[in-house]
Enzyme design. Structure first.
Site, short mmCIF file in Angstrom:
data_model
loop_
_atom_site.label_atom_id
_atom_site.label_comp_id
_atom_site.label_asym_id
_atom_site.label_seq_id
_atom_site.Cartn_x
_atom_site.Cartn_y
_atom_site.Cartn_z
N ASP A 157 79.05 47.62 83.31
CA ASP A 157 79.75 46.40 82.91
C ASP A 157 81.15 46.70 82.35
O ASP A 157 81.53 47.87 82.25
CB ASP A 157 78.86 45.68 81.87
CG ASP A 157 78.95 44.17 81.95
OD1 ASP A 157 79.93 43.65 82.52
OD2 ASP A 157 78.05 43.50 81.42
N ASP A 212 80.19 35.37 85.32
CA ASP A 212 78.74 35.18 85.43
C ASP A 212 78.35 33.87 86.10
O ASP A 212 79.01 32.84 85.93
CB ASP A 212 78.12 35.22 84.03
CG ASP A 212 78.15 36.61 83.44
OD1 ASP A 212 78.69 37.54 84.10
OD2 ASP A 212 77.64 36.78 82.32
C1 GLA Z 1 78.08 40.44 81.38
C2 GLA Z 1 77.60 40.59 82.83
C3 GLA Z 1 76.23 39.95 82.96
C4 GLA Z 1 75.26 40.62 82.00
C5 GLA Z 1 75.78 40.54 80.58
C6 GLA Z 1 74.96 41.39 79.61
O1 GLA Z 1 78.31 39.12 81.06
O2 GLA Z 1 78.52 40.01 83.70
O3 GLA Z 1 75.77 40.05 84.29
O4 GLA Z 1 75.07 41.96 82.39
O5 GLA Z 1 77.13 41.00 80.49
O6 GLA Z 1 75.42 41.34 78.31
#
Ligand code: GLA
Length: 410
Positions: A157, A212
């Site tokens: 990430d 997301d």
């Molecule tokens: C980010 C990523 C998500 C998830 C969260 C976890 O937002 O894009 O897919 O992994 O972090 O905290």
């Protein structure tokens, strides 16, 4: 003179640079021959967020088998954020001992014993998005630890990465995974900010193209400093990216929301069909232990999965939009094609599609449907029934937020 003294000191210490282990040449390229079709599996985040523990993961692996998903092609059981405990005095990361008392190695052994593979999550910055220890400065140690646990897939990430350059940071973790020596899929989760499709294909196996996903069909969730995107909004953001995808390197429009209670059955079908059409990774994000028949039937639709997993690995394209109905095509192996009619409106729409009057060409991957000269047999991929040929026009009524997906075969 200074150089001479330095050389004498090194030889006096009896250690040459290479004897100290400094002769390693970094390999910044991902492992080959992994994810040759879009990865399929499950990830904990969409449904469980930070509530992960070894019981959930074991039960999910069990459910992936008993639900038929493993046999349908799903392979990876991926733990997302918040599995972490602390780093020890030497900097090695450990799992949270309360949530994972048996340890990650035992969990990976269990998952492997079911014929499945295990994924884990980290972050290129100082902390993960959930505030757990990130890998910044610990990349080689962490890669070694994951390899020793038997991890097969790493989602990496991009939170708390102030000042880092994405390409360099992801190359560093790739080099670390290479050095650790266990082949792992690398899932680049940088949200598309620094155009990962441009540099990602050599570095990782898939890259997130957007922020997301949000659990709705057609909405934007505004969180102030960042937004999360509905299924349709994510789909729109894939525009222009298909040329970057192919076997071993995929655009990742984020994980599935199917079975998470907010989409209608037709929206679930549309979501799954479109992820198949755009050769997206199929990473389920629901509770596999408690699925109703409808959810199971969507996730296990072998016809739709076959379109997604087609060996050519060509991402489909939007051919036309007519009265809020999008028409998408995806070239498949052996001259077959998939087609999807997606009704984005809230009303029933009539389709009337005269194959012989259409010119469907994939200019990027050089494929030609040629429905003027060639007759194709049609199969409806949701009813699994033969559905006439391209000799006559296709007429149908498409309910709101629903999809008609078919395969064309000579
Ligand atoms: C980010 C990523 C998500 C998830 C969260 C976890 O937002 O894009 O897919 O992994 O972090 O905290």
């Amino acid at each position: 003179m200074k150089n001479l003294i330095a050389a004498l000191l090194i030889s006096a210490s009896g250690l040459s640079a290479s004897a100290q282990g400094n002769n390693y040449v970094q390999n910044y390229k991902k492992f080959d021959n992994l994810a040759m079709t879009p990865p399929m599996g499950w990830n904990s985040w969409n449904k469980f967020a930070c509530n992960v523990d070894e019981g959930l993961i074991r039960q999910t692996a069990d459910a992936m088998v008993s639900s038929g998903m493993r046999d349908a092609g799903y392979t990876y059981i991926n733990i997302d954020d918040c599995w972490h405990g602390e780093r020890d005095s030497l900097g090695f990361i450990h799992e949270d001992p309360k949530r994972f008392p048996s340890g990650m190695k035992a969990l990976a052994d269990y998952i492997h014993s079911k014929g499945l593979k295990m994924g884990i999550y980290s972050d290129a910055g100082s902390q993960t998005c959930g505030g757990r220890p990130g890998s910044r400065g610990f990349e080689f140690q962490d890669a070694k630890t994951y390899a020793s646990w038997g991890i097969d897939y790493l989602k990496y990430d991009w939170c708390n990465t102030d000042g880092l350059k994405a390409e360099g940071a992801y190359k560093t973790i790739t080099a670390a995974l290479r050095k650790a020596g266990r082949p792992m899929v690398l899932s680049i989760c940088e949200w598309g900010t620094d155009k990962p499709w441009a540099w990602g294909p050599e570095v990782g196996h898939l890259w997130r193209t957007t922020g997301d996903i949000y659990n709705c069909f057609d909405c934007i969730e505004d969180n102030g400093t960042w937004k999360a995107w509905g299924v349709m909004q994510i789909l729109d953001k894939q525009e222009g990216l298909r040329k970057y995808a192919g076997p071993g390197h995929w655009n990742d429009p984020d994980m599935l929301e199917i079975g998470n209670g907010k989409l209608t059955p037709s929206e679930d079908r549309a979501h799954f069909s479109m992820w198949a059409m755009i050769a997206a990774p199929l990473i389920a994000g629901n509770d596999l232990r408690n699925m109703n028949q409808e959810t199971k039937a969507v996730l296990n639709n072998k016809n739709v999965i076959a379109v997604n997993q087609d060996v050519l690995g060509i991402q489909g394209f939007k051919y036309a939009v007519r009265d809020s109905v999008e028409i998408w095509f995806k070239p498949l192996n052996q001259g077959k094609w998939a087609v999807a009619f997606l009704n984005r409106s809230k009303n029933v729409k009539k389709i009337n599609f005269d194959w012989k009057a259409e010119t469907v060409k994939d200019e990027i991957f050089k494929k030609d449907l040629n429905s003027q000269q060639q007759v194709y047999k049609l199969k409806n991929l949701w009813t699994n029934k033969a559905s006439g040929t391209t000799k006559s026009s296709l007429t149908a009524k498409l309910p709101a937020h629903d999809i008609l997906m078919m395969q064309l075969e000579k």
